[in-house]
Enzyme design. Structure first.
Site, PDB file in Angstrom:
ATOM      1  N   HIS A 128      43.729  38.596  47.160  1.00  0.00           N
ATOM      2  CA  HIS A 128      42.353  38.491  46.671  1.00  0.00           C
ATOM      3  C   HIS A 128      41.475  38.157  47.876  1.00  0.00           C
ATOM      4  O   HIS A 128      41.941  37.526  48.826  1.00  0.00           O
ATOM      5  CB  HIS A 128      42.312  37.354  45.637  1.00  0.00           C
ATOM      6  CG  HIS A 128      41.002  37.174  44.947  1.00  0.00           C
ATOM      7  ND1 HIS A 128      39.951  36.484  45.512  1.00  0.00           N
ATOM      8  CD2 HIS A 128      40.572  37.570  43.732  1.00  0.00           C
ATOM      9  CE1 HIS A 128      38.934  36.472  44.664  1.00  0.00           C
ATOM     10  NE2 HIS A 128      39.279  37.134  43.582  1.00  0.00           N
ATOM     11  N   ASP A 204      48.765  31.271  47.189  1.00  0.00           N
ATOM     12  CA  ASP A 204      47.619  31.362  46.289  1.00  0.00           C
ATOM     13  C   ASP A 204      48.171  31.451  44.859  1.00  0.00           C
ATOM     14  O   ASP A 204      48.695  32.482  44.447  1.00  0.00           O
ATOM     15  CB  ASP A 204      46.795  32.600  46.657  1.00  0.00           C
ATOM     16  CG  ASP A 204      45.631  32.821  45.701  1.00  0.00           C
ATOM     17  OD1 ASP A 204      45.551  32.120  44.670  1.00  0.00           O
ATOM     18  OD2 ASP A 204      44.799  33.699  45.980  1.00  0.00           O
ATOM     19  N   GLN A 207      46.694  33.001  40.028  1.00  0.00           N
ATOM     20  CA  GLN A 207      47.161  33.797  38.877  1.00  0.00           C
ATOM     21  C   GLN A 207      48.554  33.384  38.404  1.00  0.00           C
ATOM     22  O   GLN A 207      49.019  33.909  37.387  1.00  0.00           O
ATOM     23  CB  GLN A 207      47.168  35.298  39.221  1.00  0.00           C
ATOM     24  CG  GLN A 207      45.805  35.883  39.533  1.00  0.00           C
ATOM     25  CD  GLN A 207      44.887  35.997  38.313  1.00  0.00           C
ATOM     26  OE1 GLN A 207      45.278  35.742  37.175  1.00  0.00           O
ATOM     27  NE2 GLN A 207      43.650  36.372  38.544  1.00  0.00           N
ATOM     28  N   LYS A 230      41.149  29.611  35.029  1.00  0.00           N
ATOM     29  CA  LYS A 230      42.055  30.665  34.557  1.00  0.00           C
ATOM     30  C   LYS A 230      43.196  30.070  33.745  1.00  0.00           C
ATOM     31  O   LYS A 230      44.038  30.787  33.217  1.00  0.00           O
ATOM     32  CB  LYS A 230      42.627  31.441  35.745  1.00  0.00           C
ATOM     33  CG  LYS A 230      41.575  32.200  36.544  1.00  0.00           C
ATOM     34  CD  LYS A 230      42.227  33.077  37.582  1.00  0.00           C
ATOM     35  CE  LYS A 230      41.330  33.405  38.736  1.00  0.00           C
ATOM     36  NZ  LYS A 230      40.270  34.347  38.450  1.00  0.00           N
ATOM     37  N   CYS A 369      37.948  42.143  43.471  1.00  0.00           N
ATOM     38  CA  CYS A 369      37.987  41.335  44.697  1.00  0.00           C
ATOM     39  C   CYS A 369      39.291  41.541  45.461  1.00  0.00           C
ATOM     40  O   CYS A 369      39.826  40.595  46.068  1.00  0.00           O
ATOM     41  CB  CYS A 369      37.778  39.847  44.412  1.00  0.00           C
ATOM     42  SG  CYS A 369      36.196  39.484  43.690  1.00  0.00           S
TER      43      CYS A 369
END
Ligand code: 7TS
Length: 412
Positions: A128, A204, A207, A230, A369
């Protein structure tokens, strides 16, 4: 939360905890398939935040009066619960505004104090923009070298040249789950290889934390970033989890109130971690909301959530793959979670999304993104349906029916 009292998990009961899912749009029931952009919020989160504002609102870490002490306790308890849910200690969790702010914290604090011209940072083509642009800024400023792990046409990381890419690297930054492909990367294996090459590892988890049950310690990374909105939590709250000694050794990123132990006109001394990285009044209600979101997930049962969602993603993947003229991006559903991105022959993803919107079906369209990833896959843009356990099989029916309407409308 009612689910806690339920002896058996019920996806239908879980769904009822999300008030927004009962609304209509354009006179039709809302079909929300954009949870990878932001998830909906359960009643427990809305109530925790409202209760805080109605009963306990005060600034934290400074009051000697009761409600300020209560607010401090709520904020720090939220930190404890969020950290514990990811297998971390509360002192290792720095609250930030979102995942983007957490990556920037690492790039500004760790990056600017440790990296000099010619030093190597390895990223992946799957990132991202939040895990690309802060490093591009640092490259422009410091002259660091950035190398990229390529993505295969099937949407996996191509690790065939990993050791060469890692040679001499100071940091490897990679996403745990791709926000375009849903691919779950073998982070622990890659982190071990990065460590063997002498590089630190930033994962990261924007998600992954909302969808997978794992302990950050088991990933073997040095930095882990998350974003609350999220994972059923509010916007405005995220976090950086990092080893204590690493945080201790890093200089502050932002200066101001609360992050200091002492300030004289001649200079300042820093507070201990994690407070050293939380300058100014923090997102108190948001942290409390995220704490409630984590409690909500745990009382529903992380495995129940995963299982419910897996069934939805499998079905969406299978049905979209069977649609004529639809190209599904990324790996088989056994290697992915939470979402399915696709392109339709002859219809731009934005048009697909606009047609779906008329049926109150919300999907994201564009490059999400992740422009370099789309370029690597040879497409400008894609449409993306993403899921949480509050979705239901009829949401997939609505998606597929919408695609049929789009095809009819565009005559393809
Ligand atoms: N990393 C990944 C993998 C993401 O998917 C996102 C947000 C971020 C970082 C940044 O999170 P933020 O909360 O700091 O903005 N991804 C998306 C998306 O896919 N659609 O909208 C936001």
């Amino acid at each position: 939360m009612k689910l806690a009292q339920a002896s058996k998990f019920s996806a239908a009961r879980l769904r009822e905890e999300f008030p927004i899912l009962a609304r209509t749009v354009h006179g039709k029931p809302l079909v929300y398939l954009d949870s990878a952009a932001t998830s909906q919020k359960p009643r427990a989160v809305l109530e925790a935040m409202q209760d805080y504002y109605q009963r306990t609102n005060a600034n934290i870490h400074r009051g000697v009066y009761q409600i300020s002490e209560d607010a401090t306790t709520l904020y720090e308890q939220a930190r404890k619960r969020i950290a514990a849910s990811l297998g971390a200690s509360p002192r290792e969790l720095v609250f930030t505004g979102n995942a983007t702010a957490a990556v920037n914290l690492v790039a500004y604090s760790w990056g600017r104090s440790r990296l000099k011209q010619g030093d190597v940072v390895v990223l992946t083509e799957m990132e991202h923009h939040a895990n690309l642009v802060p490093w591009h800024i640092l490259r422009d400023e410091r002259g660091i070298e950035i190398r990229y792990i390529p993505v295969t046409p099937e949407g996996r990381l191509d690790l065939s040249n990993l050791d060469a890419l890692l040679s001499g690297a100071k940091l490897l930054g990679l996403t745990h789950v791709s926000n375009v492909l849903g691919t779950v990367n073998p982070v622990a294996e890659i982190a071990a290889r990065a460590h063997a090459a002498g590089a630190l590892v930033l994962v990261d988890g924007a998600q992954s934390a909302p969808h997978l049950h794992f302990s950050v310690a088991d990933l073997g990374c040095d930095f882990f970033v998350l974003t609350g909105h999220k994972m059923f939590g509010p916007t405005g709250i995220g976090g950086l989890i990092a080893r204590r000694e690493l945080l201790d050794s890093m200089p502050p990123f932002m200066g101001g109130g609360d992050m200091i132990r002492e300030v004289k006109l001649s200079g300042s001394r820093w507070n201990s971690v994690p407070h050293k990285f939380e300058a100014g009044t923090p997102p108190i209600a948001e942290a409390i909301g995220l704490g409630a979101a984590v409690d909500f997930m745990e009382s529903a049962g992380r495995d129940n959530l995963e299982e419910t969602e897996r069934a939805l993603v499998n079905e969406a993947h299978e049905r979209l793959s069977q649609e004529p003229g639809v190209r599904v991006l990324g790996p088989p559903s056994t290697e992915r979670v939470c979402l399915v991105s696709f392109v339709m022959e002859g219809i731009h993803p934005h048009d697909v999304a606009a047609v779906l919107d008329r049926d109150a079906v919300c999907v994201r369209a564009g490059h999400h993104c992740a422009q370099p990833l789309h370029e690597a896959l040879g497409v400008d843009a894609s449409a993306r349906a993403s899921f949480h356990a509050y979705n239901q099989p009829s949401d997939i029916d609505a998606l597929i029916a919408g695609l049929h309407r789009a095809r009819a409308l565009f005559g393809v």
